[in-house]
Design an enzyme around this catalytic site. Structure first.
Site, PDB file in Angstrom:
ATOM      1  N   THR A 184       0.844  -1.182   0.000  1.00  0.00           N
ATOM      2  CA  THR A 184       0.000   0.000   0.000  1.00  0.00           C
ATOM      3  C   THR A 184       0.885   1.239   0.000  1.00  0.00           C
ATOM      4  O   THR A 184       1.945   1.250   0.633  1.00  0.00           O
ATOM      5  CB  THR A 184      -0.959  -0.015   1.215  1.00  0.00           C
ATOM      6  OG1 THR A 184      -1.764   1.153   1.174  1.00  0.00           O
ATOM      7  CG2 THR A 184      -0.218  -0.073   2.526  1.00  0.00           C
ATOM      8  N   GLU A 329      -4.703  -2.903   4.459  1.00  0.00           N
ATOM      9  CA  GLU A 329      -4.413  -3.514   5.760  1.00  0.00           C
ATOM     10  C   GLU A 329      -5.588  -4.312   6.315  1.00  0.00           C
ATOM     11  O   GLU A 329      -5.444  -5.035   7.298  1.00  0.00           O
ATOM     12  CB  GLU A 329      -4.053  -2.421   6.786  1.00  0.00           C
ATOM     13  CG  GLU A 329      -2.747  -1.698   6.526  1.00  0.00           C
ATOM     14  CD  GLU A 329      -2.894  -0.497   5.580  1.00  0.00           C
ATOM     15  OE1 GLU A 329      -3.866  -0.490   4.776  1.00  0.00           O
ATOM     16  OE2 GLU A 329      -2.052   0.412   5.638  1.00  0.00           O
ATOM     17  N   LYS A 437      -6.561  21.700  10.636  1.00  0.00           N
ATOM     18  CA  LYS A 437      -6.634  22.067  12.055  1.00  0.00           C
ATOM     19  C   LYS A 437      -6.524  23.577  12.168  1.00  0.00           C
ATOM     20  O   LYS A 437      -5.439  24.137  12.144  1.00  0.00           O
ATOM     21  CB  LYS A 437      -5.557  21.345  12.847  1.00  0.00           C
ATOM     22  CG  LYS A 437      -5.883  19.873  13.011  1.00  0.00           C
ATOM     23  CD  LYS A 437      -4.670  19.012  13.303  1.00  0.00           C
ATOM     24  CE  LYS A 437      -5.049  17.549  13.309  1.00  0.00           C
ATOM     25  NZ  LYS A 437      -3.910  16.668  13.004  1.00  0.00           N
ATOM     26  N   TRP A 442     -11.327  21.159  14.227  1.00  0.00           N
ATOM     27  CA  TRP A 442     -11.065  20.259  13.119  1.00  0.00           C
ATOM     28  C   TRP A 442     -12.036  20.565  11.989  1.00  0.00           C
ATOM     29  O   TRP A 442     -13.261  20.526  12.169  1.00  0.00           O
ATOM     30  CB  TRP A 442     -11.255  18.799  13.554  1.00  0.00           C
ATOM     31  CG  TRP A 442     -10.149  18.269  14.415  1.00  0.00           C
ATOM     32  CD1 TRP A 442      -9.140  18.986  15.000  1.00  0.00           C
ATOM     33  CD2 TRP A 442      -9.947  16.905  14.797  1.00  0.00           C
ATOM     34  NE1 TRP A 442      -8.319  18.170  15.721  1.00  0.00           N
ATOM     35  CE2 TRP A 442      -8.785  16.882  15.623  1.00  0.00           C
ATOM     36  CE3 TRP A 442     -10.610  15.712  14.534  1.00  0.00           C
ATOM     37  CZ2 TRP A 442      -8.296  15.686  16.178  1.00  0.00           C
ATOM     38  CZ3 TRP A 442     -10.116  14.529  15.095  1.00  0.00           C
ATOM     39  CH2 TRP A 442      -8.969  14.532  15.904  1.00  0.00           C
TER      40      TRP A 442
END
Lengths: 541, 541
Positions: A184, A329, A437, A442
């Site tokens: 990946t 994953e 940020k 956020w």
């Protein structure tokens, strides 16, 4: 031992298909003009022959065999011949940069490489850098090896012609033995390897057959558009063989029109790919409608689907369009946007929004969205990082020190930022590294992008953080207009449309118009590249 | 370890239901007049409380906890509280003979026994013979323990009232640890014990959710008529919790009418039980039709269904009726009579015959029908014994020397005689011990019975072997006429109807009319008893 100690092996998938589904069909597009049609019985014989030929070439237990190939029947044969013989199938992403291709082959220590004839030009320039490959086996309908730029090049079909279809797979493989691997892409540095085991692939594949999941079954005609070199084609080839589904493999260099044609021709019931693919198919369908009524499910993953795309399929084409979540994953299936029974009472709009979430977590997996206070409340608002554990989740990167960054306390930290809806559905809001940020708050780049992409004049949009003296970071919108609006679109109309939807602190400081958004080899926005391009950008006031 | 070493545990089913399906309902009939309705959230709290209470009473890892109970919510709570805490749930067949009940409790060494209040009279007479039971926990809505004939009797609800709903299940159980056990009746001698592990139950339950299997899903409303003391109620309680299905538990002493009422009232989608149950429901439905249109599947197992029964549901009631195959030793699901896609082109008659087979084998299992020459051809004619191996097949009888009779070379020899259809479907023709061996030819008692049971004047029929000087064995038909034909039915008309369907060597030598066929505790014909009753029978010529 009270119950039989039967290991979970891919061999059982192969044997099941050979025994019960021998008359079922596989359609494989090997070139723009050729579709190879054969049965599971022939597939089984050819797979045994491939295992025999590879064994003769030295494929022992644990040996890595690379594939560098599109989605076609020879690749499918390798999907079973290699792991069922106890070796490891390394599916190489053909779209990696050359230096990354060299790295993954050398790092995995592939000893045999199965390569499409039309991809030989990709490998030829770097072949001298490949340290471990002993044989290149060239796949194609009429392979010509004279003057091949590859050393020790062999023809796949010639090898099979001389091999035995009676090859017996070993029956003493352990279920935790490695069966496959994928690399990946990393944000920085070389790709990271994930090794799948027989057990993880078996459990993952079984899950794909659940009525509350993808529900692959024998009646299905499965068209995996997602490449077989990308996270096991989301496991569809394994599951299709297990459940005996008819398979349609789209081969090299397909177009949206071709995919629509294949769906119509073979009455495909189930297909899967990234949003870019479905945007193209939807457009093709609007221009020249085919009969897609055989489709019972489109599975979409890789990145979030704009709601306009979901509506296009669900409401316009009457085709259920599911969003999934996963990564290399995670084998990859973690969650899917199926409906729960109480959602039957939802309004059409509410239902559509469920389809744009990444859905509910699969059985046998544990998933938590966490921030510094622990698991976030299921309020659809509080952002946190997705963490997962379960029997088809990697526990490490293969021989890689970066393991420690992602795997902590038995959990995979995905780097994906999400909220949890009150129904328990994941809704991705950003990648950790793409989150903006701004003054302690956020801001989700993905939510801004999705809003921009619903604007009628916008083709694509990416939102990235730019440095800011006071707020540290602020959002910048990068917009690709639809061609017909290229000259008439204005920054202000885009920002105005956002102002009706978001708090003022979320509104980007500026809009930049681009010809295209840079993309990764799997079609995702390459925001790191975008940030790099824009690193000297300053908002003009 | 490349992938996470996450064990397959029932705890993950419980946590999943608690997290995602907390608002779903369980309806539990605790007496002829009471239906207790509660949510999975309350189920989860009560299950934790039960585990807390049992742990306080000494339920350590590996301790056996017996249940002696009908299908209701307290039994379901025990299904999870005991194994999730690391102990072993021993589901005792309440219909066993007293001496067998004593044997199985002593042999399993149950230390705690959960018992329905209305079943206390069954245990009371034998309580002094139970050597290992320290506590009897009596289950009921308003349990009265004064003057209880059981020593150390405790009230289930009182224990829960004092226990903690915050009990944490251990997270270090191994997947091969024992989780449950059932005993199965033996032809001769005491019942034989089978121990299920977390792994076997998890894999078996996942299979029940497959689209090509029972396809249990969150939308389902599941009514397990098969007792929870019989082969894990075919795994339905475990799978229902895993997938978050609504559950309707029918409680004690139900009638066909009551089952039909429950199906109508709760819009049951999926139900399961033995043929005798469905014969009763079909008759009840014909007398007083309820709305059963919510049913998407009836799962039938335990013995073969006469084709008239299958037709009654499929054609008359328009409800798909699936026949399955399995036994206590196989968890139990081995196969199910779902359709393969090519069967869509079958005639109505051909489809109906598929439904009367025991179906196609589940993924992850290996099944072979073998005779002295090896696997039999898939010709629908050649009989052999069903042998099975796989991760939810027992490898032994618990502490029992009879293990060697059934488990050989890694396979379970089931004692069931079957043929394999060209489609790969199992069709049971007999039990090994019921097969009639007439002059070297195998005559299937089951096929003769099924043919007899389609005769309009016949209610039930059993065919058994009787000794014969020349042929060694010959078939004898034992027939229970429908009440209205009791006086008019003749042997000759029955034999004539068989002569049109079978070769003359198969025609029974005689017909005996009975008032009823003796049955086992789970409703199967008890042919050993019938043979015993008829051992002195000689055909009068």
């Amino acid at each position: 031992m009270h119950m039989m100690d039967t290991p979970l092996l891919l061999t059982s998938f192969f044997s099941r298909a050979e025994r019960f589904f021998h008359a079922k069909k596989i359609y494989s597009r090997t070139s723009p003009t050729t579709i190879h049609e054969f049965t599971y019985k022939e597939f089984a014989i050819r797979t045994r022959k491939l295992a025999d030929a590879l064994t003769t070439l030295g494929m022992d237990r644990g040996i890595k065999v690379g594939t560098f190939a599109w989605n076609h029947h020879r690749h499918l044969e390798a999907y079973f011949a290699v792991p069922c013989a106890g070796a490891v199938l390394h599916m190489i992403n053909i779209r990696l940069a050359p230096e990354h291709i060299v790295y993954v082959i050398n790092h995995a220590e592939d000893e045999i490489l199965l390569i499409d004839e039309n991809l030989v030009p990709v490998i030829a320039p770097i072949v001298s850098q490949l340290k471990t490959v002993k044989y290149f086996i060239v796949m194609g309908d009429a392979v010509e090896l004279q003057n091949s730029p590859l050393p020790n090049a062999l023809s796949y079909e010639e090898l099979l012609a001389e091999a035995s279809g009676d090859f017996e797979f070993p029956d003493d493989i352990e279920e935790n033995a490695p069966a496959g691997m994928c690399y990946t892409s990393a944000t920085t540095g070389m790709p990271k390897g994930v090794v799948y085991t027989h057990r993880s692939i078996v459990l993952h594949s079984i899950t794909a057959g659940l009525s509350d999941s993808i529900a692959i079954c024998e009646r299905d005609v499965v068209l995996p558009v997602v490449p077989m070199f990308h996270a096991n084609a989301w496991g569809l080839p394994f599951a299709s063989v297990l459940f005996g589904a008819t398979q349609v493999l789209p081969g090299p260099m397909f177009t949206p029109q071709l995919l629509a044609d294949l769906i119509e021709q073979y009455k495909v019931t189930l297909t899967a790919g990234v949003p870019t693919i479905w945007l193209g198919v939807l457009q093709a369908q609007r221009q020249q409608p085919r009969d897609l009524s055989s489709l019972r499910s489109i599975i979409c993953g890789g990145s979030a689907s704009p709601i306009g795309l979901v509506r296009g399929f669900e409401e316009e084409q009457k085709i259920p369009y599911f969003t999934g979540y996963g990564m290399t994953e995670t084998s990859p299936l973690v969650s899917l946007s199926t409906y729960l029974s109480h959602m039957e009472n939802y309004t059409a709009d509410e239902k559509m929004h469920v389809r744009t979430t990444q859905g509910i977590t699969m059985p046998l997996l544990d998933m938590r969205i966490v921030n510094e206070h622990g698991e976030v409340p299921w309020d659809g608002k509080t952002m946190g990082e997705i963490t997962i554990r379960g029997p088809w989740i990697a526990s490490e990167y293969y021989k890689d020190e970066r393991t420690a960054e992602a795997f902590k306390d038995g959990w995979l930290y995905t780097g994906d930022i999400a909220v949890m809806t009150p129904d328990g559905y994941i809704k991705i809001t950003d990648r950790t590294k793409d989150l903006i940020k701004s003054g302690g708050e956020w801001i989700s780049s993905v939510e801004l992008e999705n809003a921009l992409m619903t604007h009628p004049k916008v083709f694509e949009a990416a939102v990235v953080a730019i440095p800011h003296e006071k707020w540290l970071e602020r959002p910048l919108a990068c917009v690709v207009p639809k061609p017909e609006y290229k000259d008439s679109i204005t920054k202000e109309e885009l920002l105005d449309s956002l102002r009706t939807q978001f708090h003022k602190t979320w509104i980007p400081d500026d809009v930049v118009f681009l010809d295209e958004v840079p993309k990764t080899s799997v079609g995702k926005f390459m925001k790191a590249k975008l940030r790099e391009n824009l690193k000297d950008y300053r908002v003009k006031i």
